[in-house]
Design a protein around this motif. Structure first.
Motif, PDB file in Angstrom:
ATOM      1  N   GLY A 193       0.783  -1.279  -0.086  1.00  0.00           N
ATOM      2  CA  GLY A 193       0.167   0.029   0.031  1.00  0.00           C
ATOM      3  C   GLY A 193       0.785   1.128   0.088  1.00  0.00           C
ATOM      4  N   THR A 194       0.098   2.336   0.152  1.00  0.00           N
ATOM      5  CA  THR A 194       1.023   3.513   0.117  1.00  0.00           C
ATOM      6  C   THR A 194       0.999   4.159   1.431  1.00  0.00           C
ATOM      7  OG1 THR A 194      -0.035   4.402  -2.214  1.00  0.00           O
ATOM      8  CG2 THR A 194       0.809   5.997  -0.897  1.00  0.00           C
ATOM      9  N   ALA A 241       4.590   0.874  -1.130  1.00  0.00           N
ATOM     10  CA  ALA A 241       5.098   1.645  -2.498  1.00  0.00           C
ATOM     11  C   ALA A 241       5.448   2.948  -2.466  1.00  0.00           C
ATOM     12  CB  ALA A 241       3.685   1.320  -3.299  1.00  0.00           C
ATOM     13  N   LYS A 268       2.359   9.672  -6.940  1.00  0.00           N
ATOM     14  CA  LYS A 268       1.398   9.831  -6.037  1.00  0.00           C
ATOM     15  C   LYS A 268       2.156  11.078  -5.029  1.00  0.00           C
ATOM     16  CE  LYS A 268      -2.346   6.766  -4.684  1.00  0.00           C
ATOM     17  NZ  LYS A 268      -2.722   5.837  -3.712  1.00  0.00           N
ATOM     18  N   LEU A 284       8.939  -0.702  -1.879  1.00  0.00           N
ATOM     19  CA  LEU A 284       8.840  -1.180  -3.276  1.00  0.00           C
ATOM     20  C   LEU A 284       9.190   0.222  -4.063  1.00  0.00           C
ATOM     21  CD1 LEU A 284       8.188  -3.020  -5.908  1.00  0.00           C
ATOM     22  CD2 LEU A 284       5.831  -2.367  -5.663  1.00  0.00           C
ATOM     23  N   GLY A 326       9.109  -0.717 -10.014  1.00  0.00           N
ATOM     24  CA  GLY A 326       8.736  -1.846 -10.508  1.00  0.00           C
ATOM     25  C   GLY A 326       7.434  -2.545 -10.168  1.00  0.00           C
ATOM     26  N   LEU A 327       7.210  -3.720 -10.490  1.00  0.00           N
ATOM     27  CA  LEU A 327       5.828  -4.148 -10.390  1.00  0.00           C
ATOM     28  C   LEU A 327       5.399  -4.968  -9.029  1.00  0.00           C
ATOM     29  CD1 LEU A 327       5.281  -5.605 -13.881  1.00  0.00           C
ATOM     30  CD2 LEU A 327       3.753  -3.817 -12.843  1.00  0.00           C
ATOM     31  N   LEU A 328       4.536  -4.891  -8.432  1.00  0.00           N
ATOM     32  CA  LEU A 328       4.302  -5.674  -7.135  1.00  0.00           C
ATOM     33  C   LEU A 328       4.238  -7.085  -7.460  1.00  0.00           C
ATOM     34  CD1 LEU A 328       3.593  -5.245  -4.067  1.00  0.00           C
ATOM     35  CD2 LEU A 328       0.958  -5.552  -4.874  1.00  0.00           C
ATOM     36  N   ARG A 368      -5.170  -7.255   0.749  1.00  0.00           N
ATOM     37  CA  ARG A 368      -5.551  -5.924   0.464  1.00  0.00           C
ATOM     38  C   ARG A 368      -6.909  -5.684   1.395  1.00  0.00           C
ATOM     39  NH1 ARG A 368      -3.284  -1.706  -1.401  1.00  0.00           N
ATOM     40  NH2 ARG A 368      -5.047  -1.085  -2.742  1.00  0.00           N
ATOM     41  N   TYR A 380     -11.644  -1.064  -8.474  1.00  0.00           N
ATOM     42  CA  TYR A 380     -10.068  -0.946  -8.504  1.00  0.00           C
ATOM     43  C   TYR A 380      -9.199  -2.238  -8.220  1.00  0.00           C
ATOM     44  CZ  TYR A 380      -5.830   1.325  -7.098  1.00  0.00           C
ATOM     45  OH  TYR A 380      -4.442   1.731  -6.834  1.00  0.00           O
ATOM     46  N   MET A 440      -6.620  -4.722 -10.051  1.00  0.00           N
ATOM     47  CA  MET A 440      -5.360  -5.084  -9.658  1.00  0.00           C
ATOM     48  C   MET A 440      -5.038  -6.393  -9.411  1.00  0.00           C
ATOM     49  SD  MET A 440      -3.680  -2.059  -7.271  1.00  0.00           S
ATOM     50  CE  MET A 440      -4.757  -2.283  -5.937  1.00  0.00           C
ATOM     51  N   ASN A 449      -2.494  -8.562 -11.432  1.00  0.00           N
ATOM     52  CA  ASN A 449      -1.333  -9.206 -10.816  1.00  0.00           C
ATOM     53  C   ASN A 449      -1.329 -10.808 -10.932  1.00  0.00           C
ATOM     54  OD1 ASN A 449      -0.206  -6.942  -9.505  1.00  0.00           O
ATOM     55  ND2 ASN A 449      -1.614  -6.783  -7.944  1.00  0.00           N
TER      56      ASN A 449
HETATM   57  O1  PNS Z   1      -2.576   2.142  -0.683  1.00  0.00           O
HETATM   58  P1  PNS Z   1      -2.899   2.088  -2.419  1.00  0.00           P
HETATM   59  O2  PNS Z   1      -2.312   3.451  -2.944  1.00  0.00           O
HETATM   60  O3  PNS Z   1      -4.379   1.867  -2.678  1.00  0.00           O
HETATM   61  O4  PNS Z   1      -1.827   1.014  -2.776  1.00  0.00           O
HETATM   62  C1  PNS Z   1      -1.926   0.651  -4.236  1.00  0.00           C
HETATM   63  C2  PNS Z   1      -0.513  -0.325  -4.468  1.00  0.00           C
HETATM   64  C3  PNS Z   1       0.639   0.351  -3.960  1.00  0.00           C
HETATM   65  C4  PNS Z   1      -0.988  -1.670  -3.915  1.00  0.00           C
HETATM   66  C5  PNS Z   1      -0.495  -0.347  -6.240  1.00  0.00           C
HETATM   67  O5  PNS Z   1      -0.509   1.015  -6.813  1.00  0.00           O
HETATM   68  C6  PNS Z   1       0.704  -1.229  -6.634  1.00  0.00           C
HETATM   69  O6  PNS Z   1       0.827  -2.319  -6.329  1.00  0.00           O
HETATM   70  N1  PNS Z   1       1.636  -0.506  -7.029  1.00  0.00           N
HETATM   71  C7  PNS Z   1       3.076  -1.004  -7.354  1.00  0.00           C
HETATM   72  C8  PNS Z   1       3.191  -0.942  -9.055  1.00  0.00           C
HETATM   73  C9  PNS Z   1       2.205  -1.898  -9.638  1.00  0.00           C
HETATM   74  O7  PNS Z   1       2.571  -3.022  -9.553  1.00  0.00           O
HETATM   75  N2  PNS Z   1       1.235  -1.607 -10.476  1.00  0.00           N
HETATM   76  C10 PNS Z   1       0.338  -2.288 -11.081  1.00  0.00           C
HETATM   77  C11 PNS Z   1      -0.764  -3.067 -10.199  1.00  0.00           C
HETATM   78  S1  PNS Z   1      -1.911  -4.204 -10.793  1.00  0.00           S
END
Ligand code: PNS
Length: 165
Positions: free
Chosen positions: A8-9, A36, A41, A69, A72-74, A88, A98, A102, A106
């Motif tokens: 998360g942020t 992240a 942001k 992080l 790069g990608l989660l 989450r 949303y 995601m 993922n």
């Molecule tokens: O607390 P948030 O802002 O809702 O978290 C969002 C977060 C950080 C989980 C998402 O933006 C993320 O995974 N960012 C990392 C980059 C990434 O992998 N983006 C594609 C997500 S499908």
């Protein structure tokens, strides 16, 4: 090990986040909170400040780590970390669209990963980092919604901002 990541942020980390983390710890042997950095942001707290506050809040748990992080990608982070689950928190139906996007993306990127949605205690339904930031910067009392250390950091931020005015 049955390990999950909780990304998360966290700007800032709230008691709602803590509630979700505790629920995740009932399911997983280890949970790593992943901050992240997210250059898109505009965060109130720097990544170093968020790291410090989360480390303080989770120091009571022996099986919780905190990591960043940077970019790069989660999904790639989860793969490298050997995490099979992404946790989450979902408070309201409006969060879900949303989150669904995601989680499916993922899964596309890392098919072995499963996103687990957890609902915090109903008393945190309306607790979001954005509203906590706003209320705290305007001088409102948010002590019921954040850890004392986070409260102190919010106070410091507010003082810094007020001095600059
Ligand atoms: O607390 P948030 O802002 O809702 O978290 C969002 C977060 C950080 C989980 C998402 O933006 C993320 O995974 N960012 C990392 C980059 C990434 O992998 N983006 C594609 C997500 S499908």
């Amino acid at each position: 090990m049955n390990k999950a990541i909780y990304p998360g942020t966290f700007d800032p980390f709230t008691n709602g986040h803590l509630d979700v983390l505790e629920r995740a710890l009932n399911i997983f042997e280890r949970v790593d909170v992943v901050i992240a950095e997210n250059s898109q942001k505009n965060t109130l707290f720097t990544v170093e400040e968020r790291l410090a506050m989360i480390q303080e809040v989770v120091s009571i748990f022996p099986n919780v780590g905190v990591d960043v992080l940077h970019d790069g990608l989660l999904a790639d982070y989860a793969r490298t970390a050997g995490a099979k689950a992404i946790v989450r928190g979902v408070r309201q139906v409006k969060d879900f669209e949303y989150e669904l996007q995601m989680s499916l993306l993922n899964r596309h990127l890392y098919p072995e990963v499963t996103t687990v949605f957890l609902m915090p205690n109903v008393k945190y339904t309306y607790v979001a980092s954005s509203i906590i930031r706003e209320v705290a910067m305007l001088g409102g009392d948010v002590s019921k919604f954040v850890h004392p250390y986070v409260l102190e950091m919010l106070g410091t931020k507010r003082d810094e901002r007020n001095k600059r005015r």
